[in-house]
Design a protein around this motif. Structure first.
Motif, mmCIF file in Angstrom:
data_model
loop_
_atom_site.group_PDB
_atom_site.id
_atom_site.type_symbol
_atom_site.label_atom_id
_atom_site.label_comp_id
_atom_site.label_asym_id
_atom_site.label_seq_id
_atom_site.Cartn_x
_atom_site.Cartn_y
_atom_site.Cartn_z
ATOM 1 N N THR A 65 -11.143 23.507 -7.179
ATOM 2 C CA THR A 65 -12.304 23.381 -6.306
ATOM 3 C C THR A 65 -13.390 22.520 -6.926
ATOM 4 O OG1 THR A 65 -13.454 25.326 -7.204
ATOM 5 C CG2 THR A 65 -11.857 25.721 -5.459
ATOM 6 N N ALA A 66 -14.341 22.093 -6.081
ATOM 7 C CA ALA A 66 -15.460 21.292 -6.556
ATOM 8 C C ALA A 66 -16.331 22.113 -7.495
ATOM 9 C CB ALA A 66 -16.290 20.795 -5.369
ATOM 10 N N ARG A 67 -16.829 21.495 -8.526
ATOM 11 C CA ARG A 67 -17.633 22.185 -9.530
ATOM 12 C C ARG A 67 -18.885 22.788 -8.897
ATOM 13 N NH1 ARG A 67 -17.982 22.269 -15.016
ATOM 14 N NH2 ARG A 67 -19.999 22.703 -15.937
ATOM 15 N N GLY A 68 -19.086 24.081 -9.115
ATOM 16 C CA GLY A 68 -20.309 24.739 -8.662
ATOM 17 C C GLY A 68 -20.345 25.040 -7.181
ATOM 18 N N ASP A 69 -19.265 24.753 -6.454
ATOM 19 C CA ASP A 69 -19.271 24.997 -5.013
ATOM 20 C C ASP A 69 -18.735 26.394 -4.733
ATOM 21 O OD1 ASP A 69 -19.101 24.965 -2.277
ATOM 22 O OD2 ASP A 69 -18.470 22.877 -2.171
ATOM 23 N N ASP A 70 -19.644 27.371 -4.676
ATOM 24 C CA ASP A 70 -19.241 28.755 -4.458
ATOM 25 C C ASP A 70 -18.540 28.939 -3.121
ATOM 26 O OD1 ASP A 70 -20.211 29.603 -6.876
ATOM 27 O OD2 ASP A 70 -22.166 30.187 -6.104
ATOM 28 N N TYR A 71 -18.965 28.171 -2.112
ATOM 29 C CA TYR A 71 -18.350 28.305 -0.789
ATOM 30 C C TYR A 71 -16.856 28.025 -0.864
ATOM 31 C CZ TYR A 71 -17.092 27.377 4.050
ATOM 32 O OH TYR A 71 -16.455 27.392 5.267
ATOM 33 N N ASP A 72 -16.479 26.953 -1.563
ATOM 34 C CA ASP A 72 -15.064 26.605 -1.693
ATOM 35 C C ASP A 72 -14.290 27.724 -2.367
ATOM 36 O OD1 ASP A 72 -15.505 24.217 -0.493
ATOM 37 O OD2 ASP A 72 -14.990 22.957 -2.203
ATOM 38 N N ARG A 73 -14.866 28.275 -3.418
ATOM 39 C CA ARG A 73 -14.158 29.310 -4.172
ATOM 40 C C ARG A 73 -13.965 30.568 -3.327
ATOM 41 N NH1 ARG A 73 -17.534 28.849 -9.878
ATOM 42 N NH2 ARG A 73 -17.659 26.583 -9.884
ATOM 43 N N ILE A 74 -15.046 30.996 -2.683
ATOM 44 C CA ILE A 74 -14.981 32.218 -1.881
ATOM 45 C C ILE A 74 -14.030 32.054 -0.709
ATOM 46 C CG2 ILE A 74 -16.320 33.740 -0.375
ATOM 47 C CD1 ILE A 74 -18.720 33.230 -2.239
ATOM 48 N N LEU A 75 -14.104 30.910 -0.025
ATOM 49 C CA LEU A 75 -13.219 30.674 1.115
ATOM 50 C C LEU A 75 -11.765 30.652 0.663
ATOM 51 C CD1 LEU A 75 -12.804 30.122 4.086
ATOM 52 C CD2 LEU A 75 -13.221 27.679 3.655
ATOM 53 N N GLY A 76 -11.502 30.015 -0.455
ATOM 54 C CA GLY A 76 -10.135 29.969 -0.961
ATOM 55 C C GLY A 76 -9.585 31.356 -1.237
ATOM 56 N N LEU A 77 -10.389 32.212 -1.846
ATOM 57 C CA LEU A 77 -9.961 33.579 -2.136
ATOM 58 C C LEU A 77 -9.778 34.378 -0.846
ATOM 59 C CD1 LEU A 77 -12.271 34.288 -5.196
ATOM 60 C CD2 LEU A 77 -9.797 33.953 -5.252
ATOM 61 N N GLU A 78 -10.665 34.165 0.110
ATOM 62 C CA GLU A 78 -10.545 34.869 1.393
ATOM 63 C C GLU A 78 -9.248 34.503 2.103
ATOM 64 O OE1 GLU A 78 -14.111 33.812 3.464
ATOM 65 O OE2 GLU A 78 -15.141 35.653 2.879
ATOM 66 N N LEU A 79 -8.829 33.260 1.934
ATOM 67 C CA LEU A 79 -7.606 32.787 2.602
ATOM 68 C C LEU A 79 -6.336 33.165 1.842
ATOM 69 C CD1 LEU A 79 -8.779 29.235 3.777
ATOM 70 C CD2 LEU A 79 -8.489 31.291 5.181
ATOM 71 N N GLY A 80 -6.499 33.754 0.651
ATOM 72 C CA GLY A 80 -5.326 34.236 -0.062
ATOM 73 C C GLY A 80 -4.962 33.512 -1.336
ATOM 74 N N ALA A 81 -5.889 32.698 -1.888
ATOM 75 C CA ALA A 81 -5.614 32.077 -3.184
ATOM 76 C C ALA A 81 -5.606 33.151 -4.267
ATOM 77 C CB ALA A 81 -6.667 31.010 -3.501
ATOM 78 N N ASP A 82 -4.794 32.962 -5.290
ATOM 79 C CA ASP A 82 -4.723 33.937 -6.377
ATOM 80 C C ASP A 82 -5.807 33.711 -7.415
ATOM 81 O OD1 ASP A 82 -1.868 35.523 -6.239
ATOM 82 O OD2 ASP A 82 -1.796 33.578 -5.258
ATOM 83 N N ASP A 83 -6.201 32.470 -7.614
ATOM 84 C CA ASP A 83 -7.250 32.152 -8.582
ATOM 85 C C ASP A 83 -7.774 30.766 -8.255
ATOM 86 O OD1 ASP A 83 -8.952 32.458 -10.707
ATOM 87 O OD2 ASP A 83 -7.409 32.360 -12.274
ATOM 88 N N TYR A 84 -8.876 30.392 -8.893
ATOM 89 C CA TYR A 84 -9.425 29.055 -8.680
ATOM 90 C C TYR A 84 -9.922 28.492 -9.998
ATOM 91 C CZ TYR A 84 -13.867 31.581 -8.852
ATOM 92 O OH TYR A 84 -14.906 32.382 -9.242
#
Length: 213
Positions: A65-84
């Motif tokens: 994910t983009a550095r410091g972009d909390d939205y990207d990280r949270i959305l990725g986890l919500e969609l089922g990513a295991d880690d970022y």
């Protein structure tokens, strides 16, 4: 660059340069141990790829994910990513994250002879990698499965976020890291689809507890 580096680490690497091709390869006939998924890709972004992938596959996904972009990280986890892993990153850090996810899978494989775990109308089968809640199957990612397994083995007791992060994600919990919260939130949503009984209790500022009844 990543392909060359990971190959020197002993991994077999398949590369797709756009989202559509990546989804096609990930859902094709070949079984992958792990998918590295970038957010910014042509044709289809990483979020759409992950959303479609999770409709049929539970392959572990590490999002870049983009550095410091909390939205990207949270959305990725919500969609089922295991880690970022935020960019830019050190290649050694990436290798460590990959090893942590694969180590968790290896531990699960080595534990296949364990008996089913049963707590509060939840039945978890390590051997078959299946979870049933009130007789309804739950479609969990590998990380969600591992977190639930840890909570069930310690049912009725507090399991700290630090313990979950180290034992499941293979890394120390960093300040402001919400990944554990998001994985537990996903677990709750999937359970809520089959029962109104909230089985996971949040111990504010500490961790989580699986209710025994």
């Amino acid at each position: 660059m990543l392909q060359s580096y990971l190959q020197t680490c002993g991994y077999k690497v398949t590369v797709a340069n756009d989202g559509l091709k990546g989804l096609e390869v990930a859902t094709g006939g070949e079984a992958f141990d792990l998918i590295l998924l970038d957010v910014m890709m042509p044709q289809m972004d990483g979020f759409d790829v992950l959303k479609k992938l999770r409709m049929s596959h539970l392959t572990p996904v590490l999002m870049l994910t983009a550095r410091g972009d909390d939205y990207d990280r949270i959305l990725g986890l919500e969609l089922g990513a295991d880690d970022y892993l935020p960019k830019p990153f050190n290649h050694r850090e990436l290798a460590a994250r990959i090893k942590a996810i694969l180590r968790r899978l290896e531990l699960t494989t080595n534990s296949r002879q364990q008996q089913d775990v049963r707590v509060n109308h939840i039945v978890l089968s390590v051997a078959r990698q299946l979870v049933h809640c009130h007789d309804s199957a739950l479609n969990l990612t590998g990380t969600e499965f591992a977190i639930l397994h840890l909570l069930m083995l310690n049912a009725g007791q507090l399991v700290t976020k630090d313990d979950i992060s180290e034992k499941v994600l293979g890394k120390k919990l960093m300040a402001y890291d919400r990944s554990i919260d998001m994985h537990v939130s996903n677990l709750r949503k999937k359970m809520a689809a089959v029962t109104s009984d909230d089985k996971i209790k949040t111990i504010r500022g500490a961790g989580y507890l699986l209710k025994t009844g």
